[in-house]
Enzyme design. Structure first.
Site, PDB file in Angstrom:
ATOM      1  N   ASP A 106     -35.724 -19.806   1.791  1.00 59.74           N
ATOM      2  CA  ASP A 106     -34.676 -18.807   1.970  1.00 59.74           C
ATOM      3  C   ASP A 106     -33.453 -19.113   1.097  1.00 59.74           C
ATOM      4  O   ASP A 106     -33.488 -20.003   0.245  1.00 59.74           O
ATOM      5  CB  ASP A 106     -34.310 -18.726   3.459  1.00 59.74           C
ATOM      6  CG  ASP A 106     -33.991 -17.319   3.916  1.00 59.74           C
ATOM      7  OD1 ASP A 106     -33.546 -16.505   3.095  1.00 59.74           O
ATOM      8  OD2 ASP A 106     -34.160 -17.026   5.119  1.00 59.74           O
TER       9      ASP A 106
ATOM     10  N   ASP B 220     -33.592  -8.284   4.229  1.00 60.32           N
ATOM     11  CA  ASP B 220     -34.549  -8.311   5.334  1.00 60.32           C
ATOM     12  C   ASP B 220     -34.915  -6.910   5.811  1.00 60.32           C
ATOM     13  O   ASP B 220     -34.062  -6.024   5.903  1.00 60.32           O
ATOM     14  CB  ASP B 220     -33.969  -9.071   6.517  1.00 60.32           C
ATOM     15  CG  ASP B 220     -33.928 -10.569   6.290  1.00 60.32           C
ATOM     16  OD1 ASP B 220     -33.460 -11.269   7.192  1.00 60.32           O
ATOM     17  OD2 ASP B 220     -34.365 -11.037   5.220  1.00 60.32           O
TER      18      ASP B 220
ATOM     19  N   GLU C 262     -34.966 -15.073  -2.011  1.00 53.68           N
ATOM     20  CA  GLU C 262     -33.544 -14.968  -2.338  1.00 53.68           C
ATOM     21  C   GLU C 262     -33.073 -13.515  -2.341  1.00 53.68           C
ATOM     22  O   GLU C 262     -32.014 -13.208  -2.903  1.00 53.68           O
ATOM     23  CB  GLU C 262     -33.221 -15.711  -3.631  1.00 53.68           C
ATOM     24  CG  GLU C 262     -33.902 -15.231  -4.882  1.00 53.68           C
ATOM     25  CD  GLU C 262     -33.092 -14.163  -5.605  1.00 53.68           C
ATOM     26  OE1 GLU C 262     -32.100 -14.470  -6.251  1.00 53.68           O
ATOM     27  OE2 GLU C 262     -33.504 -12.994  -5.510  1.00 53.68           O
TER      28      GLU C 262
END
Length: 693
Positions: free
Chosen positions: A192, A251, A229
């Protein structure tokens, strides 16, 4: 701070600028953001790896992720709640085997954030949470491996992960952490982007690539590398030699607007995808409850035709049969997993009627006919347009209905609202073995005023090279309704390109309440060989009230349908992103408006105009509550045709007047798109929106 509602996603924090801006504006951070925000911390030094000195020319071991990874990730269904634990992970592995998902291609069982303790041990090593994983990660990996599956894990390319508890990230610990993962038997790493301290993205992700390569060489365990990313640094342009897949967006969340926005951002990146290098539009939400099964089939269809990783995000221990049916559709999965590795490309997208085509290794084409709008639409293309060679006819396989037909070259279907028809079309010479393809639909929508006969026309068109014989069409309505055919509903034979149009009168009983009611259009016919074919088109009839004469504020009128990027559409307030009624006064450029609609891109709100109205007017713009962000575009549609639009508007712009001639339209649709950059803070206001009839 990335503006992402925390109900279904972690808030990504790389600094405190937005928090400061909120405080300066006299606004508190939303409670959801406070629950998940992680302050940027100071990098530790005592237990850090030496500078990794990344080698930009190095590559991960070949032969991995030659097709998009398939599996499971817990985050979308559990977040950091206590239910995410060893028992759940083992249970998912068991279900993969028991329900046939392993045989369908699902392979990875992946842990997301919150699996570790917040502090490393005295040697700088990661420590699994002993409550969640009492036997450690290696024991879980061993169990998953015993099922013939693989285990994935998560960390961040920063000093901490994305959760507010402050779990340790891998920035400065790449070699040590990668070696731990390999020693535990990890097969997949999701890496992440939180708390990255402003370090260059390429440097951070290359450092972990090199660490994974070294760990794989020392243990003999290759690890698939998922770069997360969020597409901020356009990884599709540089990450093909760094990772096996890379996120192209922020997301996803379990709602139509989020899924639609992400799909639109991922589709143009087709040229960057291929075996071992995949665009990743984030995990699947299928089965989590925020969308309909029709919308979930679209989600699964579009991810498959985009050659996206298929990572199940629902708790399969609680999944419905419909969820398993969607996730386990091996014909759709075969589109995603085709070894040629092409990502589908957009052929057309006019009016929300999308055609996306994907070249397959066997020379066939997967074709998605996707309807973005809130009412049924005819979506069509041709064999030539999707890249197939000239032929007398083609075999057309419906991958959701699992039926094959022949077509003379036209590829078409009436697609339900938010639905997708997924086809596989081949110039294979076997077309004559199948009955002719047909398109069944209604012209316009079915709008009924109680106790008034509504006129509607059904059509069945023969798309095939062979005739459709003994054709019969029927329209079914709710009990107590009257349905009468006023023209022939049967035909002895329909040749190629011929259509049977049937007029119907549909009457709802007096007192029928306004709303949506299920109707069903059915057609049966036979092939020249005598094989019976049936087409069923589930539809809705809208019982409506005629719009009042004069000027009416749309914030006060009932709508036919409404979809929104975050939270519900709000009447006469801004969009608050969560429950109904959580908005604020509509405010654009410092001016407050008492009436209107508060939405969040991607958004569409439909109103019944009944062919009796002339004009829609509104003052439109980004609501001031977004502070510094928000880019949207406003559109007014009349019966499937764009009547007016603004172009992209930002938070810094005052309200713009938008008006459209909607004369003769039965349905008026107000659309707000994301401006092409994702749905970050895209609060749009239709201030003083007025329908003139």
């Amino acid at each position: 701070m990335r503006h992402l509602p925390a109900r279904t996603t972690r808030l990504r924090v790389v600094g405190s600028l937005t928090a400061a801006l909120l405080c300066a504006a006299g606004l508190a951070m939303p409670a959801a953001a406070r629950d998940t925000a992680t302050p940027a911390d100071t990098p530790a030094t005592a237990d850090r790896d030496p500078d990794p000195d990344p080698d930009p020319g190095a590559k991960l071991p070949g032969g991995l992720a030659l097709t998009p990874p398939m599996g499971f990730n817990n985050w979308n269904s559990t977040h950091c709640r206590a239910e995410f634990n060893e028992a759940m992970v083992k249970g998912i592995a068991d279900i993969f085997v028991e329900k046939g998902l392993k045989d369908a291609g699902y392979e990875y069982v992946n842990l997301d954030d919150c699996w570790a303790l917040p502090q490393r041990d005295a040697n700088g090593k990661l420590v699994p949470d002993p409550v969640r994983f009492p036997h450690g990660i290696k024991a879980v990996a061993d169990y998953v491996h015993s099922k013939g599956l693989k285990l994935g894990i998560y960390t961040s390319a920063g000093t901490k992960t994305c959760n507010s508890a402050g779990f340790p990230g891998a920035l400065g610990h790449e070699r040590s952490d990668a070696q731990q993962f390999a020693d535990w038997g990890v097969d997949y790493l999701k890496y992440d982007n939180c708390n990255n301290q402003g370090v260059d993205a390429k440097q951070r992700y290359i450092a972990m690539r090199d660490a994974l390569k070294a760990a794989s060489e020392s243990t003999g365990r290759p690890i698939v590398y998922s770069i997360c990313e969020w597409g901020e640094n356009k990884p599709w342009e540089w990450a093909a030699d760094v990772g096996h897949l890379w996120r192209t967006t922020g997301d996803i969340s379990d709602n139509w607007g989020s899924m639609l926005s992400i799909m639109k951002r991922n589709l143009p990146l087709a040229k960057h995808a291929g075996p071992g290098r995949w665009n990743d539009p984030d995990m699947l939400e299928v089965g989590n409850g925020g969308m309909t099964d029709t919308e979930y089939r679209t989600h699964f269809s579009m991810w498959s035709i985009m050659a996206a990783p298929l990572l199940i995000g629902s708790d399969l221990r609680k999944a419905t049969p419909e969820t398993f049916e969607i996730l386990g559709n091996e014909e759709v999965i075969a589109v995603d997993q085709d070894p040629l590795g092409r990502q589908g490309e957009v052929v057309t997208s006019e009016g929300g009627r999308w055609v996306v085509a994907k070249e397959m290794k066997d020379g066939s084409r997967a074709v998605a006919l996707f309807n973005e709008s809130g009412s049924p639409q005819s979506v069509s293309t041709t064999a030539a347009a999707v890249g197939l060679p000239d032929a007398d006819a083609y075999t057309l396989r419906d991958l959701w209905q699992h039926k094959s037909y022949n077509t003379a070259g036209r590829i078409a279907a009436t697609v339900p609202a938010h639905g997708t028809v997924l086809l596989r079309v081949s110039a294979d010479g076997k077309w004559a073995h199948h009955p002719p393809a047909t398109e069944l639909g209604l012209k316009g929508g079915l709008f009924v005023e109680a106790n008034e006969a509504a006129e509607v026309t059904s059509e069945i068109a023969n798309l095939g090279r062979t005739p459709a014989q003994r054709v019969s069409v029927a329209l079914g309505a709710p009990s107590g309704w009257t349905v009468k055919a006023t023209s022939p509903s049967t035909a002895r034979s329909l040749g190629t390109g011929r259509t049977l149009a049937t007029s119907w009168q549909v009457t709802a009983p007096a007192g029928t309440k306004p709303g949506s009611y299920d109707v069903r259009l059915t057609a049966t016919y036979r092939s020249p060989q005598g094989a019976r074919a049936e087409k069923v088109l589930p539809l809705t009839a809208q019982v409506v009230v005629a719009p009042p004469a004069g000027n009416s504020l749309l914030g006060d009128l009932p709508w036919l349908s409404a979809t929104n990027g975050w939270g519900p559409v709000e009447r006469n307030t801004s969009n608050g992103e969560s429950g109904l009624g959580d908005g604020r006064p509509i405010t654009i450029g410092g001016k407050v408006y008492a009436k209107g609609l508060g939405v969040h891109a991607e958004s569409a709100v439909e109103f019944y105009a009944g062919k009796a109205c002339e004009k829609v007017t509104a003052q439109v713009g980004v609501d001031d509550e977004t502070i510094v962000k928000g880019t949207v575009a406003f559109e007014i549609w009349a019966d499937g045709k764009k009547a007016a639009s603004t172009g992209v508007l930002t938070n810094a712009m005052p309200a713009q007047e938008l008006s459209a001639d909607v004369s003769g339209a039965q349905v008026v649709r107000l659309v707000v798109t994301d401006g092409g950059d994702g749905i970050d803070s895209d609060h749009g206001d239709w201030a003083e929106a007025t329908l003139s009839c």
